[in-house]
Design a protein around this motif. Sequence first.
Motif, PDB file in Angstrom:
ATOM      1  N   ASP A   5     -41.062  -6.066 -48.709  1.00 56.01           N
ATOM      2  CA  ASP A   5     -40.972  -4.605 -48.588  1.00 56.01           C
ATOM      3  C   ASP A   5     -40.416  -3.992 -49.870  1.00 56.01           C
ATOM      4  O   ASP A   5     -40.914  -2.958 -50.355  1.00 56.01           O
ATOM      5  N   ALA A   6     -39.385  -4.602 -50.436  1.00 51.80           N
ATOM      6  CA  ALA A   6     -38.789  -4.100 -51.682  1.00 51.80           C
ATOM      7  C   ALA A   6     -39.801  -4.165 -52.820  1.00 51.80           C
ATOM      8  O   ALA A   6     -39.923  -3.223 -53.614  1.00 51.80           O
ATOM      9  N   LEU A   7     -40.541  -5.265 -52.892  1.00 52.24           N
ATOM     10  CA  LEU A   7     -41.552  -5.402 -53.944  1.00 52.24           C
ATOM     11  C   LEU A   7     -42.655  -4.351 -53.789  1.00 52.24           C
ATOM     12  O   LEU A   7     -43.160  -3.825 -54.783  1.00 52.24           O
ATOM     13  N   THR A   8     -43.027  -4.060 -52.548  1.00 55.11           N
ATOM     14  CA  THR A   8     -44.040  -3.032 -52.304  1.00 55.11           C
ATOM     15  C   THR A   8     -43.550  -1.677 -52.801  1.00 55.11           C
ATOM     16  O   THR A   8     -44.287  -0.938 -53.472  1.00 55.11           O
ATOM     17  N   ARG A   9     -42.298  -1.313 -52.493  1.00 56.45           N
ATOM     18  CA  ARG A   9     -41.738  -0.054 -52.998  1.00 56.45           C
ATOM     19  C   ARG A   9     -41.707  -0.048 -54.524  1.00 56.45           C
ATOM     20  O   ARG A   9     -42.015   0.953 -55.168  1.00 56.45           O
ATOM     21  N   GLN A  10     -41.357  -1.194 -55.104  1.00 59.34           N
ATOM     22  CA  GLN A  10     -41.277  -1.272 -56.562  1.00 59.34           C
ATOM     23  C   GLN A  10     -42.645  -1.101 -57.209  1.00 59.34           C
ATOM     24  O   GLN A  10     -42.786  -0.373 -58.198  1.00 59.34           O
ATOM     25  N   ILE A  11     -43.652  -1.740 -56.675  1.00 55.42           N
ATOM     26  CA  ILE A  11     -44.985  -1.620 -57.274  1.00 55.42           C
ATOM     27  C   ILE A  11     -45.513  -0.200 -57.090  1.00 55.42           C
ATOM     28  O   ILE A  11     -46.199   0.335 -57.971  1.00 55.42           O
ATOM     29  N   ASN A  12     -45.169   0.443 -55.981  1.00 55.84           N
ATOM     30  CA  ASN A  12     -45.565   1.845 -55.801  1.00 55.84           C
ATOM     31  C   ASN A  12     -44.920   2.725 -56.856  1.00 55.84           C
ATOM     32  O   ASN A  12     -45.558   3.642 -57.378  1.00 55.84           O
ATOM     33  N   ARG A  13     -43.659   2.450 -57.191  1.00 56.63           N
ATOM     34  CA  ARG A  13     -43.002   3.219 -58.258  1.00 56.63           C
ATOM     35  C   ARG A  13     -43.699   2.989 -59.597  1.00 56.63           C
ATOM     36  O   ARG A  13     -43.860   3.912 -60.387  1.00 56.63           O
ATOM     37  N   VAL A  14     -44.111   1.760 -59.840  1.00 59.82           N
ATOM     38  CA  VAL A  14     -44.807   1.461 -61.093  1.00 59.82           C
ATOM     39  C   VAL A  14     -46.130   2.233 -61.142  1.00 59.82           C
ATOM     40  O   VAL A  14     -46.479   2.811 -62.177  1.00 59.82           O
ATOM     41  N   VAL A  15     -46.854   2.272 -60.048  1.00 56.75           N
ATOM     42  CA  VAL A  15     -48.119   3.010 -60.001  1.00 56.75           C
ATOM     43  C   VAL A  15     -47.879   4.491 -60.263  1.00 56.75           C
ATOM     44  O   VAL A  15     -48.605   5.128 -61.043  1.00 56.75           O
ATOM     45  N   VAL A  16     -46.854   5.060 -59.641  1.00 53.54           N
ATOM     46  CA  VAL A  16     -46.538   6.475 -59.854  1.00 53.54           C
ATOM     47  C   VAL A  16     -46.168   6.703 -61.317  1.00 53.54           C
ATOM     48  O   VAL A  16     -46.589   7.691 -61.935  1.00 53.54           O
ATOM     49  N   MET A  17     -45.412   5.782 -61.885  1.00 54.31           N
ATOM     50  CA  MET A  17     -44.985   5.929 -63.277  1.00 54.31           C
ATOM     51  C   MET A  17     -46.190   5.867 -64.229  1.00 54.31           C
ATOM     52  O   MET A  17     -46.304   6.685 -65.141  1.00 54.31           O
ATOM     53  N   VAL A  18     -47.081   4.923 -63.995  1.00 49.71           N
ATOM     54  CA  VAL A  18     -48.278   4.825 -64.837  1.00 49.71           C
ATOM     55  C   VAL A  18     -49.136   6.077 -64.677  1.00 49.71           C
ATOM     56  O   VAL A  18     -49.661   6.611 -65.655  1.00 49.71           O
ATOM     57  N   SER A  19     -49.245   6.578 -63.451  1.00 44.40           N
ATOM     58  CA  SER A  19     -50.002   7.815 -63.215  1.00 44.40           C
ATOM     59  C   SER A  19     -49.380   8.974 -63.976  1.00 44.40           C
ATOM     60  O   SER A  19     -50.094   9.761 -64.610  1.00 44.40           O
ATOM     61  N   ALA A  20     -48.063   9.095 -63.931  1.00 42.15           N
ATOM     62  CA  ALA A  20     -47.384  10.177 -64.647  1.00 42.15           C
ATOM     63  C   ALA A  20     -47.581  10.044 -66.153  1.00 42.15           C
ATOM     64  O   ALA A  20     -47.831  11.026 -66.842  1.00 42.15           O
ATOM     65  N   LEU A  21     -47.476   8.821 -66.662  1.00 43.23           N
ATOM     66  CA  LEU A  21     -47.699   8.605 -68.096  1.00 43.23           C
ATOM     67  C   LEU A  21     -49.114   9.000 -68.496  1.00 43.23           C
ATOM     68  O   LEU A  21     -49.322   9.620 -69.542  1.00 43.23           O
ATOM     69  N   ALA A  22     -50.085   8.632 -67.678  1.00 45.01           N
ATOM     70  CA  ALA A  22     -51.480   8.975 -67.975  1.00 45.01           C
ATOM     71  C   ALA A  22     -51.671  10.485 -67.976  1.00 45.01           C
ATOM     72  O   ALA A  22     -52.356  11.029 -68.849  1.00 45.01           O
ATOM     73  N   ARG A  23     -51.047  11.171 -67.032  1.00 42.92           N
ATOM     74  CA  ARG A  23     -51.194  12.627 -66.969  1.00 42.92           C
ATOM     75  C   ARG A  23     -50.566  13.285 -68.183  1.00 42.92           C
ATOM     76  O   ARG A  23     -51.100  14.249 -68.715  1.00 42.92           O
ATOM     77  N   VAL A  24     -49.414  12.783 -68.609  1.00 40.21           N
ATOM     78  CA  VAL A  24     -48.787  13.332 -69.811  1.00 40.21           C
ATOM     79  C   VAL A  24     -49.686  13.091 -71.013  1.00 40.21           C
ATOM     80  O   VAL A  24     -49.940  13.987 -71.813  1.00 40.21           O
ATOM     81  N   ASP A  25     -50.197  11.864 -71.129  1.00 36.97           N
ATOM     82  CA  ASP A  25     -51.045  11.511 -72.262  1.00 36.97           C
ATOM     83  C   ASP A  25     -52.342  12.320 -72.272  1.00 36.97           C
ATOM     84  O   ASP A  25     -52.816  12.732 -73.329  1.00 36.97           O
ATOM     85  N   LEU A  26     -52.905  12.562 -71.101  1.00 33.50           N
ATOM     86  CA  LEU A  26     -54.173  13.285 -71.008  1.00 33.50           C
ATOM     87  C   LEU A  26     -53.995  14.802 -70.957  1.00 33.50           C
ATOM     88  O   LEU A  26     -54.968  15.545 -70.981  1.00 33.50           O
ATOM     89  N   GLY A  27     -52.757  15.248 -70.857  1.00 36.68           N
ATOM     90  CA  GLY A  27     -52.504  16.680 -70.809  1.00 36.68           C
ATOM     91  C   GLY A  27     -52.858  17.315 -69.480  1.00 36.68           C
ATOM     92  O   GLY A  27     -53.078  18.514 -69.401  1.00 36.68           O
ATOM     93  N   GLU A  28     -52.916  16.530 -68.412  1.00 40.05           N
ATOM     94  CA  GLU A  28     -53.226  17.049 -67.077  1.00 40.05           C
ATOM     95  C   GLU A  28     -51.926  17.498 -66.424  1.00 40.05           C
ATOM     96  O   GLU A  28     -51.345  16.803 -65.604  1.00 40.05           O
ATOM     97  N   LEU A  29     -51.474  18.706 -66.779  1.00 36.35           N
ATOM     98  CA  LEU A  29     -50.141  19.138 -66.375  1.00 36.35           C
ATOM     99  C   LEU A  29     -50.156  20.347 -65.447  1.00 36.35           C
ATOM    100  O   LEU A  29     -49.126  20.980 -65.236  1.00 36.35           O
ATOM    101  N   SER A  30     -51.306  20.655 -64.868  1.00 36.08           N
ATOM    102  CA  SER A  30     -51.365  21.836 -63.997  1.00 36.08           C
ATOM    103  C   SER A  30     -50.642  21.601 -62.681  1.00 36.08           C
ATOM    104  O   SER A  30     -50.273  22.541 -62.005  1.00 36.08           O
ATOM    105  N   ASP A  31     -50.431  20.346 -62.313  1.00 32.17           N
ATOM    106  CA  ASP A  31     -49.790  20.015 -61.058  1.00 32.17           C
ATOM    107  C   ASP A  31     -48.984  18.741 -61.254  1.00 32.17           C
ATOM    108  O   ASP A  31     -49.398  17.859 -62.009  1.00 32.17           O
ATOM    109  N   ILE A  32     -47.852  18.645 -60.615  1.00 33.33           N
ATOM    110  CA  ILE A  32     -47.057  17.418 -60.731  1.00 33.33           C
ATOM    111  C   ILE A  32     -46.911  16.752 -59.386  1.00 33.33           C
ATOM    112  O   ILE A  32     -45.892  16.191 -59.045  1.00 33.33           O
ATOM    113  N   GLY A  33     -47.953  16.790 -58.601  1.00 36.16           N
ATOM    114  CA  GLY A  33     -47.918  16.255 -57.239  1.00 36.16           C
ATOM    115  C   GLY A  33     -47.792  14.748 -57.179  1.00 36.16           C
ATOM    116  O   GLY A  33     -48.646  14.076 -56.652  1.00 36.16           O
ATOM    117  N   ILE A  34     -46.714  14.226 -57.733  1.00 38.80           N
ATOM    118  CA  ILE A  34     -46.423  12.807 -57.591  1.00 38.80           C
ATOM    119  C   ILE A  34     -45.101  12.678 -56.868  1.00 38.80           C
ATOM    120  O   ILE A  34     -44.251  13.556 -56.957  1.00 38.80           O
TER     121      ILE A  34
END
Length: 133
Positions: free
Chosen positions: A101-130
Amino acid sequence: MNENENEGMEPVEPPPGMGPEDIEYWDDATRTYYERQGDGTVISRPYNENENRKLDEQLNLAELEDRLVGMSVILGDDYRENDIFLAVSGRTDGEYHAQVDALTRQINRVVVMVSALARVDLGELSDIGIGIE
């Protein structure tokens, strides 16, 4: 501003942050634009759609950056906790399930973090729904 945009606007008191020599003042807190006219009077108007969008993007970028910093700290803690778990032998089935369960929460955080990094890099900043768990 051009003359047509000034039509119908009444003079206002300059906001506290607008100095006597300032021609323009952008009040992001109230989303109001102030402009000093040639005769010294100040007029104002609400931010237009484009100005609101740009401010929203700036605020969203700052929020994403803050979240990324917070998540990077959490990830360091996650790695340490996993190392501690792996160093101890003789775990029960319940402990293994809790670790999955802890590992699942951790990998979900990693996915959210990678998604946020991609949005910053791509300039997709109209919404921060993460979300952060």
